[in-house]
Design an enzyme around this catalytic site. Structure first.
Site, PDB file in Angstrom:
ATOM      1  N   GLY A 108     -28.922  35.940  83.115  1.00  0.00           N
ATOM      2  CA  GLY A 108     -28.340  34.634  83.415  1.00  0.00           C
ATOM      3  C   GLY A 108     -28.896  34.029  84.689  1.00  0.00           C
ATOM      4  O   GLY A 108     -29.180  32.822  84.757  1.00  0.00           O
TER       5      GLY A 108
ATOM      6  N   GLU B 147     -33.868  48.313  78.925  1.00  0.00           N
ATOM      7  CA  GLU B 147     -33.217  49.291  78.052  1.00  0.00           C
ATOM      8  C   GLU B 147     -31.859  49.542  78.676  1.00  0.00           C
ATOM      9  O   GLU B 147     -31.765  49.924  79.843  1.00  0.00           O
ATOM     10  CB  GLU B 147     -34.058  50.568  77.959  1.00  0.00           C
ATOM     11  CG  GLU B 147     -33.567  51.541  76.898  1.00  0.00           C
ATOM     12  CD  GLU B 147     -32.595  52.548  77.468  1.00  0.00           C
ATOM     13  OE1 GLU B 147     -31.402  52.475  77.071  1.00  0.00           O
ATOM     14  OE2 GLU B 147     -32.996  53.375  78.272  1.00  0.00           O
TER      15      GLU B 147
END
Length: 586
Positions: free
Chosen positions: A317, A337
């Protein structure tokens, strides 16, 4: 290999018989001076291989060496992790500003101490990295590769037991888990990444029109890479920095405070192997502070991250906001990951004894603190009694305790925050009428942060535990009617908290196996048959998942390294243009 790649690889140096620390690897450390390539030709880097694991059996030579390394480390606690400025280690005095980490197996003992960086330290580190970038990216690939191949030798020889001991005490891993991680997998990443980089450089156009030629310039990214590594694998930090650096990038590396000392050893090994100062900036400090500075810099080109999904969503974000505000020169690459709520699915045709053993390892090795750990399981009604009986029997031999006692299988969880989170869930589950306690359900933090391997059987397949990631030794089971195997596949796919990292089916019925592979195609990035969900081996199984589990760029493959290149296409014509007009214009 095309001639262009031969140019990029440069020339192999002559092996020197007495090269320090790593026989058979090219000698001398590359300088920062620009190299002149005086030979032509195509070259191949050494074929990669998986480092054999030492077993640490009783009375074995490796156990004796590891015990000696543990005994040598103990009196040094808390170890001082130096601050690194402009490539130099700075010996700082202890102060109230220092941060400490504690041994998870012995919470009264401080393990490491370091001085957190300031915002100006981070800004300076980025600038020093960018200054080093031009020379580093112009260094011939063969010289960059040699550094990481030397580092693999150092990690598995000179530093093997020091790395393993640091990972055991600092991160609470037993000898087997620490060996696989800090020594073998770290070396595997270095060796295989060299091979993957060579593979990328070899990708050149195979078709050219008469009188012209094309080629691909595999440039590194133009700015810097921000790498953020987790506590649970020493090798992951080594991979997050080595892939980008090998391709000519510079890296700002922020390791987890809970493995800062083992990560420092990784950095130390790379420097000893010849990595120039400032190519990798080792930063210890507050994650929010470091991230704030890194994400505010216009030359941020990529984030290489392993950690929780919530943290990555926040990073994603923030970068998106920066892109919208035109803060960055590039569109930063985001490679991650993250979390998992991984499953074992048992079919009625399964070898139950095998499934039980794999489930114990997948769920309770390293106290369940693996992103690939199994934390939910689906068992057919016809085999449930057998499964639970055998898993209780096998778990009766599993010991919980400090990693220095080689008999212990399950160690502590990493820190007090993790212990508090998991123990609160266990306390609530013990009182939950929707759950039946199969085994475990206890925890103790009087000396170390220990949680017993715990299994609950849920009466309803929609219990919240099937979606909640705990990152600890807690497994929730659902017993399904054998005739509902088809519908349970749907349930497995829909559950798991929106994650899709690893999963496994245990069956001997081929039709059931193929059905599961098909129906669960997007439920896991790594899917196993009659094998536990943990333990992917570099070069054999690349690793990564999608949905909420990351960007699925597959660590341990060329795909991941590709994300840190900015390829340039070049075309050259050898003839001249005869006319402006087309034949059709006549």
């Amino acid at each position: 290999m095309p001639a262009r790649v031969g140019h990029q690889l440069g020339r192999l140096r002559r092996p020197v018989a007495n090269a320090p620390n790593c026989p058979g690897i090219w000698s001398s450390k590359p300088s920062l001076a620009k190299r002149s390539l005086s030979t032509a030709g195509s070259y191949k880097t050494p074929k990669p291989f998986n480092e054999p694991n030492l077993h640490y059996a009783p009375c074995s030579p490796e156990r004796g060496k590891l015990i000696a390394a543990l005994q040598e480390l103990r009196p040094k606690l808390p170890v001082r992790v130096p601050s690194i400025r402009n490539g130099e280690e700075i010996a700082t005095q202890s102060s109230e500003a220092d941060a400490e980490t504690y041994m998870p197996s012995e919470i009264s003992s401080a393990f490491a101490r370091y001085t957190p960086v300031t915002e100006s330290d981070v800004s300076a580190a980025i600038e020093h990295a960018l200054e080093a970038k031009k020379t580093w990216q112009d260094t011939p690939f063969v010289d960059r590769a040699a550094i990481f191949l030397r580092a693999a030798e150092l990690a598995t020889k000179k530093y093997r037991f020091e790395l393993t001991a640091a990972t055991m005490l600092g991160q609470g891993k037993n000898a087997w888990q620490a060996e696989i991680d800090a020594a073998a997998e770290l070396a595997d990443f270095y060796r295989f990444n060299v091979s993957y980089a060579e593979e990328i450089y070899s990708r050149q156009p195979t078709l050219n029109a008469p009188g012209q030629a094309g080629r691909t310039d595999w440039r590194p990214l133009e700015g810097f890479v921000y790498a953020i590594s987790p506590f649970n694998f020493t090798a992951i930090g080594g991979n997050l920095i080595s892939g980008p650096a090998l391709l000519g990038n510079v890296v700002l590396w922020k390791p987890s405070p809970s493995n800062i000392y083992a990560s420092y050893l990784v950095y130390k090994i790379l420097r000893e192997a010849g990595l120039p100062a400032n190519v990798v900036q080792f930063i210890g400090g507050d994650a929010e502070l470091v991230t704030k500075v890194a994400l505010a810099h216009p030359e941020l080109s990529a984030i290489n991250f392993t950690g929780s999904s919530d943290v990555f969503r926040s990073l994603y974000g923030s970068v998106a906001d920066g892109v919208r505000e035109k803060k960055y020169r590039d569109f930063p690459r985001l490679v991650a990951e993250t979390s998992g709520k991984n499953f074992h699915l048992i079919h009625h045709s399964a070898d139950i004894s095998n499934a039980v053993k794999h489930t114990i390892r997948a769920s309770f090795e390293y106290a369940g603190q693996k992103c690939s750990a199994c934390s939910r399981i689906y068992i057919p009604q016809s085999r449930a009694e057998e499964f639970f009986s055998k898993i209780k029997q096998e778990l009766s031999h599993v010991k919980v305790g400090p990693p220095e006692d080689f008999e212990n299988f399950t160690g502590p969880v990493i820190h007090q925050g993790a212990f508090d989170k998991i123990s609160r869930v266990i306390d609530a589950a013990n009182k939950d009428e929707r759950l039946e306690l199969v085994v475990g359900g206890k925890h103790d933090s009087s000396k170390g942060l220990y949680i017993e391997p715990t299994i609950y059987s849920a009466k309803n397949p929609d219990h919240p535990l099937f979606d909640q990631e705990l990152f600890g030794p807690v497994l929730v089971a659902y017993v399904y009617p054998d005739t509902e195997f088809d519908s349970v596949l749907t349930k497995v796919d829909q559950q798991g908290g929106g994650f899709a990292l690893t999963g496994a089916i245990f069956a001997t019925d081929t039709a059931a196996i193929r059905m599961a592979e098909d129906r669960l195609r997007y439920a896991a990035g790594n899917f196993y048959t009659n094998c536990k969900t943990t333990g992917a081996v570099i070069g054999q199984q690349s690793f990564g998942g999608a949905r909420g589990s990351g960007t699925n760029d597959k660590a341990g493959s060329a795909n991941m390294l590709m994300r840190f290149t900015a390829p340039r296409t070049l075309k050259e014509e050898y003839n001249t243009l005869d006319d402006v007009l087309y034949p059709s214009n006549a």
